[in-house]
Design a protein around this motif. Sequence first.
Motif, PDB file in Angstrom:
ATOM      1  N   ARG A   1       0.829  -1.196   0.000  1.00 16.39           N
ATOM      2  CA  ARG A   1       0.000   0.000   0.000  1.00 16.39           C
ATOM      3  C   ARG A   1       0.867   1.251   0.000  1.00 16.39           C
TER       4      ARG A   1
ATOM      5  N   GLN B   1     -11.291  -5.875   1.920  1.00 22.08           N
ATOM      6  CA  GLN B   1     -10.664  -5.895   0.599  1.00 22.08           C
ATOM      7  C   GLN B   1     -10.677  -4.475   0.041  1.00 22.08           C
ATOM      8  N   GLN B   2      -9.551  -4.024  -0.455  1.00 18.01           N
ATOM      9  CA  GLN B   2      -9.443  -2.683  -1.035  1.00 18.01           C
ATOM     10  C   GLN B   2      -9.496  -2.777  -2.547  1.00 18.01           C
ATOM     11  N   PRO B   3     -10.135  -1.906  -3.262  1.00 15.37           N
ATOM     12  CA  PRO B   3     -11.004  -0.830  -2.786  1.00 15.37           C
ATOM     13  C   PRO B   3     -12.350  -1.379  -2.317  1.00 15.37           C
ATOM     14  N   GLU B   4     -13.008  -0.608  -1.460  1.00 16.24           N
ATOM     15  CA  GLU B   4     -14.309  -0.994  -0.927  1.00 16.24           C
ATOM     16  C   GLU B   4     -15.410  -0.294  -1.721  1.00 16.24           C
ATOM     17  N   THR B   5     -16.496  -1.006  -1.973  1.00 20.42           N
ATOM     18  CA  THR B   5     -17.640  -0.437  -2.678  1.00 20.42           C
ATOM     19  C   THR B   5     -18.848  -0.464  -1.754  1.00 20.42           C
TER      20      THR B   5
ATOM     21  N   VAL C   1     -16.930   4.018  -4.545  1.00 18.28           N
ATOM     22  CA  VAL C   1     -15.718   3.214  -4.390  1.00 18.28           C
ATOM     23  C   VAL C   1     -14.741   4.008  -3.530  1.00 18.28           C
TER      24      VAL C   1
ATOM     25  N   LEU D   1     -10.972   3.950  -1.549  1.00 20.00           N
ATOM     26  CA  LEU D   1      -9.648   3.348  -1.439  1.00 20.00           C
ATOM     27  C   LEU D   1      -8.988   3.950  -0.213  1.00 20.00           C
ATOM     28  N   ASN D   2      -8.684   3.098   0.771  1.00 20.21           N
ATOM     29  CA  ASN D   2      -8.112   3.538   2.050  1.00 20.21           C
ATOM     30  C   ASN D   2      -8.956   4.619   2.709  1.00 20.21           C
TER      31      ASN D   2
ATOM     32  N   GLN E   1     -13.001   7.481  -4.292  1.00 24.12           N
ATOM     33  CA  GLN E   1     -12.292   7.503  -5.569  1.00 24.12           C
ATOM     34  C   GLN E   1     -13.238   7.776  -6.732  1.00 24.12           C
TER      35      GLN E   1
END
Length: 151
Positions: free
Chosen positions: A2, A99-103, A117, A119-120, A124
């Motif tokens: 990451r 799990q990245q990215p998260e939706t 979406v 990410l961290n 995004q």
Amino acid sequence: MRPMNFQKVFVPLTGLLLLGLSYRSFGWSGVAVACTGIVMFLLLHFTRTMQVLKRAAERPIGYVASAVMLNAKLKPNVTLLHVVAMTRSLGELKTPKDQQPETYRWTDGGMSYVEAVFLNGKLQSWTMTRPPAEADAAADAPQEGGTPPAA
């Protein structure tokens, strides 16, 4: 691997720098004042987080009053906490846990929904989906009996 999140390093280093400068300028009384300020900062953020989560706990998961308004208000790089504060609801997680990215998905009463979406923890991208209009569905449905519609 990451990418490095500079806030995780920058905020503690700033606190340590503030403590060091306070000690150098005012001695231990300066450190006491700086510690008081740091604790106040942390308590304000903790209180805001708890208020957002308290409001979100009172609503169904993944529900928003208007998906159109949510779509209009979203901006790139806002935090998940900020989006939860806007919707006053926790989003419905659509990806596997951790799990990245998260939706996440928020749906309104008209079955329109926004999928966002993260990410961290930062937004995004997002998409809004509307269900087909009932008028379009009725026009596509076969007509029973009566005269055919005029052209």
